[in-house]
Enzyme design. Sequence first.
Site, PDB file in Angstrom:
ATOM      1  N   LYS A 205       0.793  -1.145  -0.090  1.00 26.12           N
ATOM      2  CA  LYS A 205       0.156   0.042  -0.097  1.00 26.12           C
ATOM      3  C   LYS A 205       0.839   1.339  -0.112  1.00 26.12           C
ATOM      4  O   LYS A 205       1.602   1.514   0.761  1.00 26.12           O
ATOM      5  CB  LYS A 205      -0.931  -0.008   1.169  1.00 26.12           C
ATOM      6  CG  LYS A 205      -1.682   1.151   1.374  1.00 26.12           C
ATOM      7  CD  LYS A 205      -2.623   1.105   2.542  1.00 26.12           C
ATOM      8  CE  LYS A 205      -3.510   2.437   2.567  1.00 26.12           C
ATOM      9  NZ  LYS A 205      -4.446   2.588   3.521  1.00 26.12           N
ATOM     10  N   LYS A 259      -2.134  -1.599  -3.965  1.00 24.81           N
ATOM     11  CA  LYS A 259      -3.016  -0.314  -3.756  1.00 24.81           C
ATOM     12  C   LYS A 259      -2.392   0.969  -3.728  1.00 24.81           C
ATOM     13  O   LYS A 259      -1.264   1.080  -2.938  1.00 24.81           O
ATOM     14  CB  LYS A 259      -3.736  -0.616  -2.473  1.00 24.81           C
ATOM     15  CG  LYS A 259      -4.433   0.562  -2.039  1.00 24.81           C
ATOM     16  CD  LYS A 259      -5.067   0.584  -0.971  1.00 24.81           C
ATOM     17  CE  LYS A 259      -6.018   1.863  -0.348  1.00 24.81           C
ATOM     18  NZ  LYS A 259      -6.286   2.109   0.826  1.00 24.81           N
TER      19      LYS A 259
HETATM   20  C1  PBG Z   1      -7.645   3.413   5.569  1.00 25.75           C
HETATM   21  C2  PBG Z   1      -7.827   3.182   4.048  1.00 25.75           C
HETATM   22  C3  PBG Z   1      -7.725   4.222   3.288  1.00 25.75           C
HETATM   23  C4  PBG Z   1      -8.106   3.545   2.060  1.00 25.75           C
HETATM   24  C5  PBG Z   1      -8.492   2.477   2.270  1.00 25.75           C
HETATM   25  N1  PBG Z   1      -8.372   2.211   3.545  1.00 25.75           N
HETATM   26  C6  PBG Z   1      -6.997   5.728   3.045  1.00 25.75           C
HETATM   27  C7  PBG Z   1      -5.648   5.722   3.794  1.00 25.75           C
HETATM   28  O1  PBG Z   1      -4.880   5.079   3.741  1.00 25.75           O
HETATM   29  O2  PBG Z   1      -5.433   7.131   3.803  1.00 25.75           O
HETATM   30  C8  PBG Z   1      -8.024   4.396   0.553  1.00 25.75           C
HETATM   31  C9  PBG Z   1      -9.242   3.753  -0.473  1.00 25.75           C
HETATM   32  C10 PBG Z   1      -9.554   4.712  -1.345  1.00 25.75           C
HETATM   33  O3  PBG Z   1      -8.714   5.814  -1.715  1.00 25.75           O
HETATM   34  O4  PBG Z   1     -10.310   4.459  -2.136  1.00 25.75           O
HETATM   35  N2  PBG Z   1      -6.267   3.400   5.991  1.00 25.75           N
END
Ligand code: PBG
Length: 337
Positions: A205, A259
């Site tokens: 991520k 992601k």
């Molecule tokens: C929470 C989380 C996030 C997303 C999914 N889980 C945001 C982040 O890490 O700031 C992003 C999902 C999206 O942008 O559609 N940690």
Amino acid sequence: MDGRLEPDCPAPLRRRMRRLRRTGAMRALVAEVRLDPGDFVNPFFVVPGRKIRREIEALPGNHHLSVDEFLREVDDVAAAGLGGLILFGLPERKDAEGSSAWDPDGPVQRAVRAAKERCPDLLVLTDVCLCQYTEHGHCGLLAPDGGVDNDATLDRLARVALSHARAGADVVAPSDMMDGRVGAIRQALDAEGFTGVAILAYSAKYASGFYGPFRAAAGSAPAHGDRRGYQMDPAAGVRQALAEVALDAAEGADMVMVKPALPYLDVIRAVREACCLPVGAYQVSGEYAMLRAAADRGWLDERTAALETLTAIRRAGADFILSYYARRAAGWLRDGT
Ligand code: PBG
């Protein structure tokens, strides 16, 4: 030219690539990847209260839903043949440690119970993180120096995952990027007998600019600083992603995820080749917003462009895709592409 051809080189125009593109039936026969509604997981944002259905400005077509309203969508997701749904919650109150994240009567926990009661066969995933639940908006507890305290956070994440498992979640998906969280969650689940609850690790991520609309929707933007101290650097690239995946697999992840998706197709491909676990990809809010915004201006044909991105993500090697297009894509596929 001296007139010689390589022995295996066909005569000019004996081989015409266009034959395989001539009709829809031919193109379908030779397609290397196919999209199926069952590949898609639809995100939902659940909120406290009743009869609440508010469109999220930065994510048109998506809503803040109270659990009763969310339930109306569950039938739709099942009827569309989607692979499942993933729940994000907005709490009533926030505190320093994000304790409402493991409230058994929080919106996510109630939504899981209700969805599994309504549609037992529909796969229900939950996002496990603290950022929507902490006052400071970080994904873990803060240390005295203002940084995120990795090890103190693990126990809180395990509590969140357990509360989702008790509610009936099929899959818990930690998105916080703390080291060791998959192992901590697996241990906590097993200790309470939830050996059948799977873990989908958001393994690779990245600290991405493409989460903006989500943070507005989830109220989870950090109040100070950013997430670069725990999410991956976009420039760290593939090797670090593979190290994350290897650790999560060793700690007991059942599935891994990359992601965002489209800016990281190389990472999806590398993870697919290095690892035998199922690989998911998250087409995140900013990816959706880009397509929507351009389509709204008439600059892109949304259906063509959206299906093309989903095809690209599958072609890169993702087995399934979390996407805000999940339901519409299923509809487009049903109507024929
Ligand atoms: C929470 C989380 C996030 C997303 C999914 N889980 C945001 C982040 O890490 O700031 C992003 C999902 C999206 O942008 O559609 N940690």
